[in-house]
Design a protein around this motif. Sequence first.
Motif, PDB file in Angstrom:
ATOM      1  N   ARG A 126      -3.489  -1.140  -3.181  1.00  0.00           N
ATOM      2  CA  ARG A 126      -4.023  -2.375  -3.761  1.00  0.00           C
ATOM      3  C   ARG A 126      -3.125  -2.870  -4.892  1.00  0.00           C
ATOM      4  NH1 ARG A 126     -10.571  -1.130  -4.049  1.00  0.00           N
ATOM      5  NH2 ARG A 126     -10.908  -1.079  -1.786  1.00  0.00           N
ATOM      6  N   GLY A 185      -1.387  -6.437  -5.135  1.00  0.00           N
ATOM      7  CA  GLY A 185      -1.577  -7.257  -6.328  1.00  0.00           C
ATOM      8  C   GLY A 185      -0.252  -7.706  -6.918  1.00  0.00           C
ATOM      9  N   TYR A 221       0.872 -10.603  -4.965  1.00  0.00           N
ATOM     10  CA  TYR A 221       0.162 -11.821  -5.360  1.00  0.00           C
ATOM     11  C   TYR A 221       0.771 -12.399  -6.638  1.00  0.00           C
ATOM     12  CZ  TYR A 221      -3.781 -12.109  -2.105  1.00  0.00           C
ATOM     13  OH  TYR A 221      -4.563 -12.306  -0.997  1.00  0.00           O
ATOM     14  N   TYR A 222       1.067 -11.529  -7.585  1.00  0.00           N
ATOM     15  CA  TYR A 222       1.673 -11.960  -8.849  1.00  0.00           C
ATOM     16  C   TYR A 222       3.025 -12.606  -8.595  1.00  0.00           C
ATOM     17  CZ  TYR A 222       4.801 -11.120 -12.813  1.00  0.00           C
ATOM     18  OH  TYR A 222       5.759 -11.240 -13.770  1.00  0.00           O
ATOM     19  N   CYS A 226     -13.697  -8.564 -10.539  1.00  0.00           N
ATOM     20  CA  CYS A 226     -13.428  -9.717  -9.675  1.00  0.00           C
ATOM     21  C   CYS A 226     -14.647  -9.974  -8.790  1.00  0.00           C
ATOM     22  CB  CYS A 226     -12.204  -9.421  -8.802  1.00  0.00           C
ATOM     23  SG  CYS A 226     -11.776 -10.737  -7.636  1.00  0.00           S
ATOM     24  N   CYS A 266      -9.409  -4.361  -7.557  1.00  0.00           N
ATOM     25  CA  CYS A 266      -8.744  -5.036  -6.441  1.00  0.00           C
ATOM     26  C   CYS A 266      -7.379  -5.615  -6.817  1.00  0.00           C
ATOM     27  CB  CYS A 266      -9.642  -6.148  -5.913  1.00  0.00           C
ATOM     28  SG  CYS A 266      -9.865  -7.496  -7.110  1.00  0.00           S
ATOM     29  N   LYS A 267      -6.718  -6.152  -5.802  1.00  0.00           N
ATOM     30  CA  LYS A 267      -5.389  -6.742  -5.967  1.00  0.00           C
ATOM     31  C   LYS A 267      -5.434  -7.995  -6.839  1.00  0.00           C
ATOM     32  CE  LYS A 267      -6.049  -9.032  -1.503  1.00  0.00           C
ATOM     33  NZ  LYS A 267      -5.625  -9.060  -0.080  1.00  0.00           N
ATOM     34  N   HIS A 268      -6.542  -8.733  -6.803  1.00  0.00           N
ATOM     35  CA  HIS A 268      -6.646  -9.935  -7.625  1.00  0.00           C
ATOM     36  C   HIS A 268      -6.620  -9.573  -9.109  1.00  0.00           C
ATOM     37  CE1 HIS A 268      -9.051 -10.662  -3.834  1.00  0.00           C
ATOM     38  NE2 HIS A 268      -8.023 -11.486  -3.692  1.00  0.00           N
ATOM     39  N   GLU A 269      -7.340  -8.519  -9.458  1.00  0.00           N
ATOM     40  CA  GLU A 269      -7.358  -8.056 -10.850  1.00  0.00           C
ATOM     41  C   GLU A 269      -5.964  -7.602 -11.274  1.00  0.00           C
ATOM     42  OE1 GLU A 269     -11.903  -6.330 -10.309  1.00  0.00           O
ATOM     43  OE2 GLU A 269     -10.274  -4.966 -10.824  1.00  0.00           O
ATOM     44  N   TYR A 270      -5.288  -6.869 -10.401  1.00  0.00           N
ATOM     45  CA  TYR A 270      -3.966  -6.356 -10.743  1.00  0.00           C
ATOM     46  C   TYR A 270      -2.977  -7.507 -10.947  1.00  0.00           C
ATOM     47  CZ  TYR A 270      -0.262  -2.839 -10.904  1.00  0.00           C
ATOM     48  OH  TYR A 270       0.759  -2.017 -11.319  1.00  0.00           O
ATOM     49  N   ALA A 271      -3.064  -8.533 -10.118  1.00  0.00           N
ATOM     50  CA  ALA A 271      -2.198  -9.698 -10.269  1.00  0.00           C
ATOM     51  C   ALA A 271      -2.433 -10.374 -11.613  1.00  0.00           C
ATOM     52  CB  ALA A 271      -2.437 -10.684  -9.128  1.00  0.00           C
TER      53      ALA A 271
END
Length: 231
Positions: A107, A111, A114-115, A156, A164-169
């Motif tokens: 993940r 992320g 995504y960033y 998220c 999740c990946k959104h948080e990491y981004a």
Amino acid sequence: MDVWEGDFVYVTGPMQDKIGTVRDVDYFCKIRPSKYERVVAKVDTSLYGEFSPIEHLWVTFQRNSIEKDKMRLWFLSPLSDGPCVSNSDMVPFSLFNLDGFPISSIRAERGEGYYEEDRVVYLSIDKGEGYAIVQGSEYYEVTFIYEDEEIKTIVCNCYCEGHCKHEYAVLLQLQDLVADWAVNFDENYPKQEYFAAIDKTVAWNMNVSRRQKEIIRLTEDSYEGLIIYED
């Protein structure tokens, strides 16, 4: 509410999650209420203040310039689900050492992708309360607490169990913005306890390209910054 041709709006019905543009307004028509799709919100596309372009974002420290409640409607219908609240305790960790963030390597890698793809389209911190919007298969909302260079909590509203990946981004994007010398976060943030950033392309499409007056001025010849004046 009064709507005019060209306004962005949200309506009820099957298209409630999609932003639409008013094509025509007719105040002398007859409707059948059971078939009528009601306008539930008009999007406030006003934008003014001093901004610094940093990578794909415009950054400001001016409160109420691009505050989150207004900006949320640029991406999400008022009828859509809102942010989530976590019911689990999380050990705070340093923003600049994400080894303390409990996320799987898979993940985290997604992320980071995504960033790098500039999918964090909005981010703000208001007195330590952080809020971000990330573009995935749809727009997702990330909320967090940032104090003393630590992330106290982050969650998220996607359907992923755990972090999740959104948080990491969002964390990677926040790292960049806080550390960027051009932002000068440590000096500017304490003045208003406020900070926000909006994706340049989104801001241009929603506001700047629609302006008819000369209200935009570059503050430096090399596109170091800009000021958008209020009407």
